[in-house]
Design a protein around this motif. Structure first.
Motif, short mmCIF file in Angstrom:
data_model
loop_
_atom_site.label_atom_id
_atom_site.label_comp_id
_atom_site.label_asym_id
_atom_site.label_seq_id
_atom_site.Cartn_x
_atom_site.Cartn_y
_atom_site.Cartn_z
N ARG A 57 3.51 8.80 0.64
CA ARG A 57 2.46 9.99 1.18
C ARG A 57 2.48 11.18 0.33
O ARG A 57 1.67 11.80 0.08
CB ARG A 57 2.94 10.36 2.48
CG ARG A 57 2.29 11.46 3.20
CD ARG A 57 2.56 11.40 4.57
NE ARG A 57 4.33 11.60 4.88
CZ ARG A 57 4.80 13.04 4.99
NH1 ARG A 57 3.86 13.91 4.94
NH2 ARG A 57 5.96 13.08 4.95
N LEU A 63 -0.61 13.11 -1.44
CA LEU A 63 -1.13 14.46 -1.02
C LEU A 63 -1.95 15.12 -2.03
O LEU A 63 -2.88 15.79 -1.89
CB LEU A 63 -0.09 15.24 -0.28
CG LEU A 63 0.52 14.77 1.18
CD1 LEU A 63 1.76 15.27 1.48
CD2 LEU A 63 -0.72 15.07 2.15
N PRO A 111 -5.78 13.49 5.14
CA PRO A 111 -5.17 12.33 5.71
C PRO A 111 -4.64 12.67 7.24
O PRO A 111 -4.44 13.55 7.80
CB PRO A 111 -3.90 12.24 4.91
CG PRO A 111 -3.58 13.73 4.46
CD PRO A 111 -5.06 14.41 4.18
N LYS A 112 -4.79 11.21 7.87
CA LYS A 112 -4.37 11.09 9.35
C LYS A 112 -2.89 10.69 9.29
O LYS A 112 -2.59 9.49 8.52
CB LYS A 112 -5.10 10.19 10.14
CG LYS A 112 -6.58 10.72 10.13
CD LYS A 112 -6.82 12.01 10.95
CE LYS A 112 -8.27 12.15 10.97
NZ LYS A 112 -8.64 13.51 11.84
N GLN A 113 -1.96 11.22 10.21
CA GLN A 113 -0.63 10.70 10.42
C GLN A 113 -0.44 10.08 11.53
O GLN A 113 -0.99 10.43 12.63
CB GLN A 113 0.24 11.79 10.25
CG GLN A 113 0.37 12.50 8.72
CD GLN A 113 1.44 13.50 8.44
OE1 GLN A 113 2.53 13.27 8.96
NE2 GLN A 113 1.03 14.75 7.88
N GLY A 136 4.72 10.29 12.00
CA GLY A 136 4.58 10.60 10.72
C GLY A 136 5.04 9.71 9.65
O GLY A 136 5.18 9.94 8.58
N CYS A 181 0.67 7.28 6.97
CA CYS A 181 -0.20 8.18 6.85
C CYS A 181 -1.37 7.52 6.24
O CYS A 181 -1.27 6.44 5.28
CB CYS A 181 0.39 9.19 5.58
SG CYS A 181 -0.61 10.76 5.41
#
Length: 346
Positions: free
Chosen positions: A315, A319, A330-332, A336, A339
């Protein structure tokens, strides 16, 4: 109360002496009982610890039925049918109950492994469907509720994912720097919660192509193959014996037409990552390989829309790429741990 729930309660009340009756139940019922047994094992210490914390914070022990009220409305909703029994045995009976749950889970998995491959396949698929629903529920109570991350790892025994094959592993690499997770056991695999949560949120179209870059023992591919027979999956893994084990299970479960596992060093310049709708990365590479793989994914994303599902440190790498390439935010998920990056349309 379902027939499987009734059988689950009866088995636990009478203890291991009744476990031989598992052979009287059909595959779907056995799958439901397995999920209930594994989940309840995780729930028991959660109840005990939550009760202890409540007593510590409030200076008095709450009456168990009253204390359980809020839990059964949320984290324990799946075993609400079992509430009266938990209240009956009280906290002092939880230790023996947990031992019986463990014995039931072991006995059930051992029994399933004696059954023909089609029954094992159906048991695994039915278990995964129920697990998927549980993980969807888990998202509403995290991060403070029960963590189910390693709750269902025993399903690996039905898949015959023999992590002991890594013992004494000696593999030479060109630069000596590739990350192979020698002896990591189940830790080399994404948790079932991660894989199933990803599938819940990806909403993949029929005939989508799914590429796992660093597939380990193949857990991701086996789950995808069982739940989405319409998806074409390929997993690339550097370690040969891991590929052989995952490919053998895919063939045994008759998934091999749409689930492939291949031995591949992804750092080789002559290897090109194939185009697909989804790419999955679980922190599998050295820094140098990461840069090489990401460069290829970026090039693919400039030609077409893709989804990149990451786990672990992958991740962090993406980023910066997402910001630079103007991908969607991005969706987590999964507290967490998971991702999902979606690139812009080409």
């Amino acid at each position: 109360m379902t027939q499987a729930q009734k059988a689950f309660g009866d088995l636990l009340r009478r203890g291991p002496s009744l476990f031989s009756d598992l052979q009287l139940l059909n595959t779907q019922h056995l799958a439901e009982i397995y999920v209930l047994a594994a989940f309840t094992q995780t729930a028991i210490p959660f109840i005990t610890e939550s009760h202890w914390l409540y007593r510590k914070q409030n200076g008095a022990a709450p009456i168990l039925p009253i204390f359980l009220e809020s839990l059964f409305g949320k984290e324990l909703a799946r075993i609400s049918f079992f509430r009266a029994y938990l209240e009956e045995i009280e906290l002092k009976g939880f230790k023996e109950l947990k031992e019986h749950l463990h014995c039931l889970e072991v006995a059930l998995i051992e029994y399933i492994r004696t059954r023909p491959a089609p029954e094992q396949r159906e048991f695994s698929r039915s278990s995964l469907l129920q697990m998927s629903a549980l993980f969807a529920e888990e998202e509403s109570w995290q991060p403070t509720g029960i963590s189910l991350y390693r709750t269902f790892d025993r399903l690996d025994e039905v898949f015959e994912l023999n992590y002991e094959a890594d013992a004494g592993m000696k593999i030479e690499t060109i630069d000596g720097g590739e990350r192979l997770y020698e002896g990591a056991g189940v830790g080399v695999q994404s948790g079932y919660s991660t894989v199933l949560t990803a599938l819940n949120h990806l909403q993949l179209c029929d005939s989508a192509r799914f590429v796992d870059l660093g597939s380990g023992y193949g857990r991701v591919g086996l789950v995808v193959g069982l739940l989405r027979p319409d998806i074409n999956f390929v997993g690339y893994e550097y370690v040969p014996h891991r590929v052989h084990i995952s490919a053998k299970t895919a063939e045994r479960f008759q998934l091999h037409e749409h689930v492939k596992f291949e031995i591949q060093d992804l750092s080789l310049a002559e290897f090109s990552i194939p185009e697909a709708e989804v790419y999955y990365l679980y922190d599998p590479f050295s820094e140098e390989t990461y840069k090489y793989v990401l460069d290829q994914l970026i090039e693919i994303s400039r030609r077409r829309s893709i989804v990149i599902v990451t786990k672990g440190n992958a991740r962090k790498w993406l980023l910066d790429v997402a910001a630079r390439e103007n991908w969607s935010q991005p969706k987590q998920y999964d507290s967490g741990n998971l991702c999902v990056f979606r690139t812009r349309s080409a």
